[in-house]
Scaffold this motif. Structure first.
Motif, PDB file in Angstrom:
ATOM      1  N   MET A  35      51.566 139.913  80.864  1.00 35.54           N
ATOM      2  CA  MET A  35      52.279 139.769  79.611  1.00 35.54           C
ATOM      3  C   MET A  35      51.249 139.711  78.473  1.00 35.54           C
ATOM      4  O   MET A  35      50.293 138.946  78.543  1.00 35.54           O
ATOM      5  CB  MET A  35      53.124 138.488  79.623  1.00 35.54           C
ATOM      6  CG  MET A  35      54.017 138.333  78.409  1.00 35.54           C
ATOM      7  SD  MET A  35      55.108 136.891  78.541  1.00 35.54           S
ATOM      8  CE  MET A  35      56.290 137.495  79.748  1.00 35.54           C
ATOM      9  N   PRO A  36      51.455 140.516  77.417  1.00 33.03           N
ATOM     10  CA  PRO A  36      50.554 140.489  76.273  1.00 33.03           C
ATOM     11  C   PRO A  36      50.614 139.151  75.541  1.00 33.03           C
ATOM     12  O   PRO A  36      51.639 138.454  75.550  1.00 33.03           O
ATOM     13  CB  PRO A  36      51.058 141.608  75.367  1.00 33.03           C
ATOM     14  CG  PRO A  36      52.025 142.393  76.178  1.00 33.03           C
ATOM     15  CD  PRO A  36      52.498 141.506  77.294  1.00 33.03           C
ATOM     16  N   ALA A  37      49.526 138.811  74.889  1.00 35.56           N
ATOM     17  CA  ALA A  37      49.409 137.521  74.199  1.00 35.56           C
ATOM     18  C   ALA A  37      50.551 137.270  73.222  1.00 35.56           C
ATOM     19  O   ALA A  37      51.115 136.171  73.194  1.00 35.56           O
ATOM     20  CB  ALA A  37      48.063 137.445  73.476  1.00 35.56           C
ATOM     21  N   ASP A  38      50.913 138.273  72.428  1.00 32.24           N
ATOM     22  CA  ASP A  38      51.986 138.071  71.439  1.00 32.24           C
ATOM     23  C   ASP A  38      53.308 137.714  72.097  1.00 32.24           C
ATOM     24  O   ASP A  38      54.055 136.873  71.595  1.00 32.24           O
ATOM     25  CB  ASP A  38      52.160 139.321  70.570  1.00 32.24           C
ATOM     26  CG  ASP A  38      50.982 139.545  69.641  1.00 32.24           C
ATOM     27  OD1 ASP A  38      50.187 138.611  69.438  1.00 32.24           O
ATOM     28  OD2 ASP A  38      50.851 140.673  69.123  1.00 32.24           O
ATOM     29  N   GLU A  39      53.595 138.355  73.228  1.00 36.88           N
ATOM     30  CA  GLU A  39      54.848 138.054  73.932  1.00 36.88           C
ATOM     31  C   GLU A  39      54.800 136.666  74.559  1.00 36.88           C
ATOM     32  O   GLU A  39      55.800 135.940  74.568  1.00 36.88           O
ATOM     33  CB  GLU A  39      55.145 139.110  74.986  1.00 36.88           C
ATOM     34  CG  GLU A  39      56.518 138.950  75.594  1.00 36.88           C
ATOM     35  CD  GLU A  39      56.901 140.075  76.531  1.00 36.88           C
ATOM     36  OE1 GLU A  39      57.944 139.930  77.196  1.00 36.88           O
ATOM     37  OE2 GLU A  39      56.183 141.087  76.604  1.00 36.88           O
TER      38      GLU A  39
END
Length: 109
Positions: free
Chosen positions: A6-10
């Motif tokens: 999962m990407p940091a922003d998500e």
């Protein structure tokens, strides 16, 4: 487990439940050098309770004990193999399962 990243922003957007705050705090340290997290341990734990999250295959696992990469594992599919490993992950089902454990109420939305 590389299939459940999962990407940091998500992560920052979805980790709103109070029980996930310590995980987010640790992740922020990680995000200083990387742009995503991988859910290695959560996937392993979830599969204990719901094997349908992964597709399993029989084969042979070999662990390198000497040489350039001690501890490295090598997977060889073999229908008569003595080991079984997950080879595919239903990432969307995993994330549905994971976040169902941390429902948001009106105070945490």
């Amino acid at each position: 487990t590389w299939q459940v990243e999962m990407p940091a922003d998500e992560v920052r957007r979805r980790f709103k439940h109070p029980l996930l705050q310590p995980v987010l705090d640790f992740a922020e340290v990680w995000f200083k050098e990387r742009d995503r997290i991988t859910f290695h341990d959560p996937l392993a734990a979830a599969v204990i309770f719901d094997e349908s999250l992964c597709t399993f295959e029989k084969g042979q696992v070999e662990v390198e004990t000497e040489g350039a990469s001690p501890g490295r594992t090598e997977w060889t599919p073999n229908p008569q193999g003595r080991h079984e490993a997950a080879t595919k992950v239903n990432a969307s089902a995993f994330f549905d399962h994971y976040f169902s454990l941390f429902p948001l109420d009106e105070t945490t939305r």
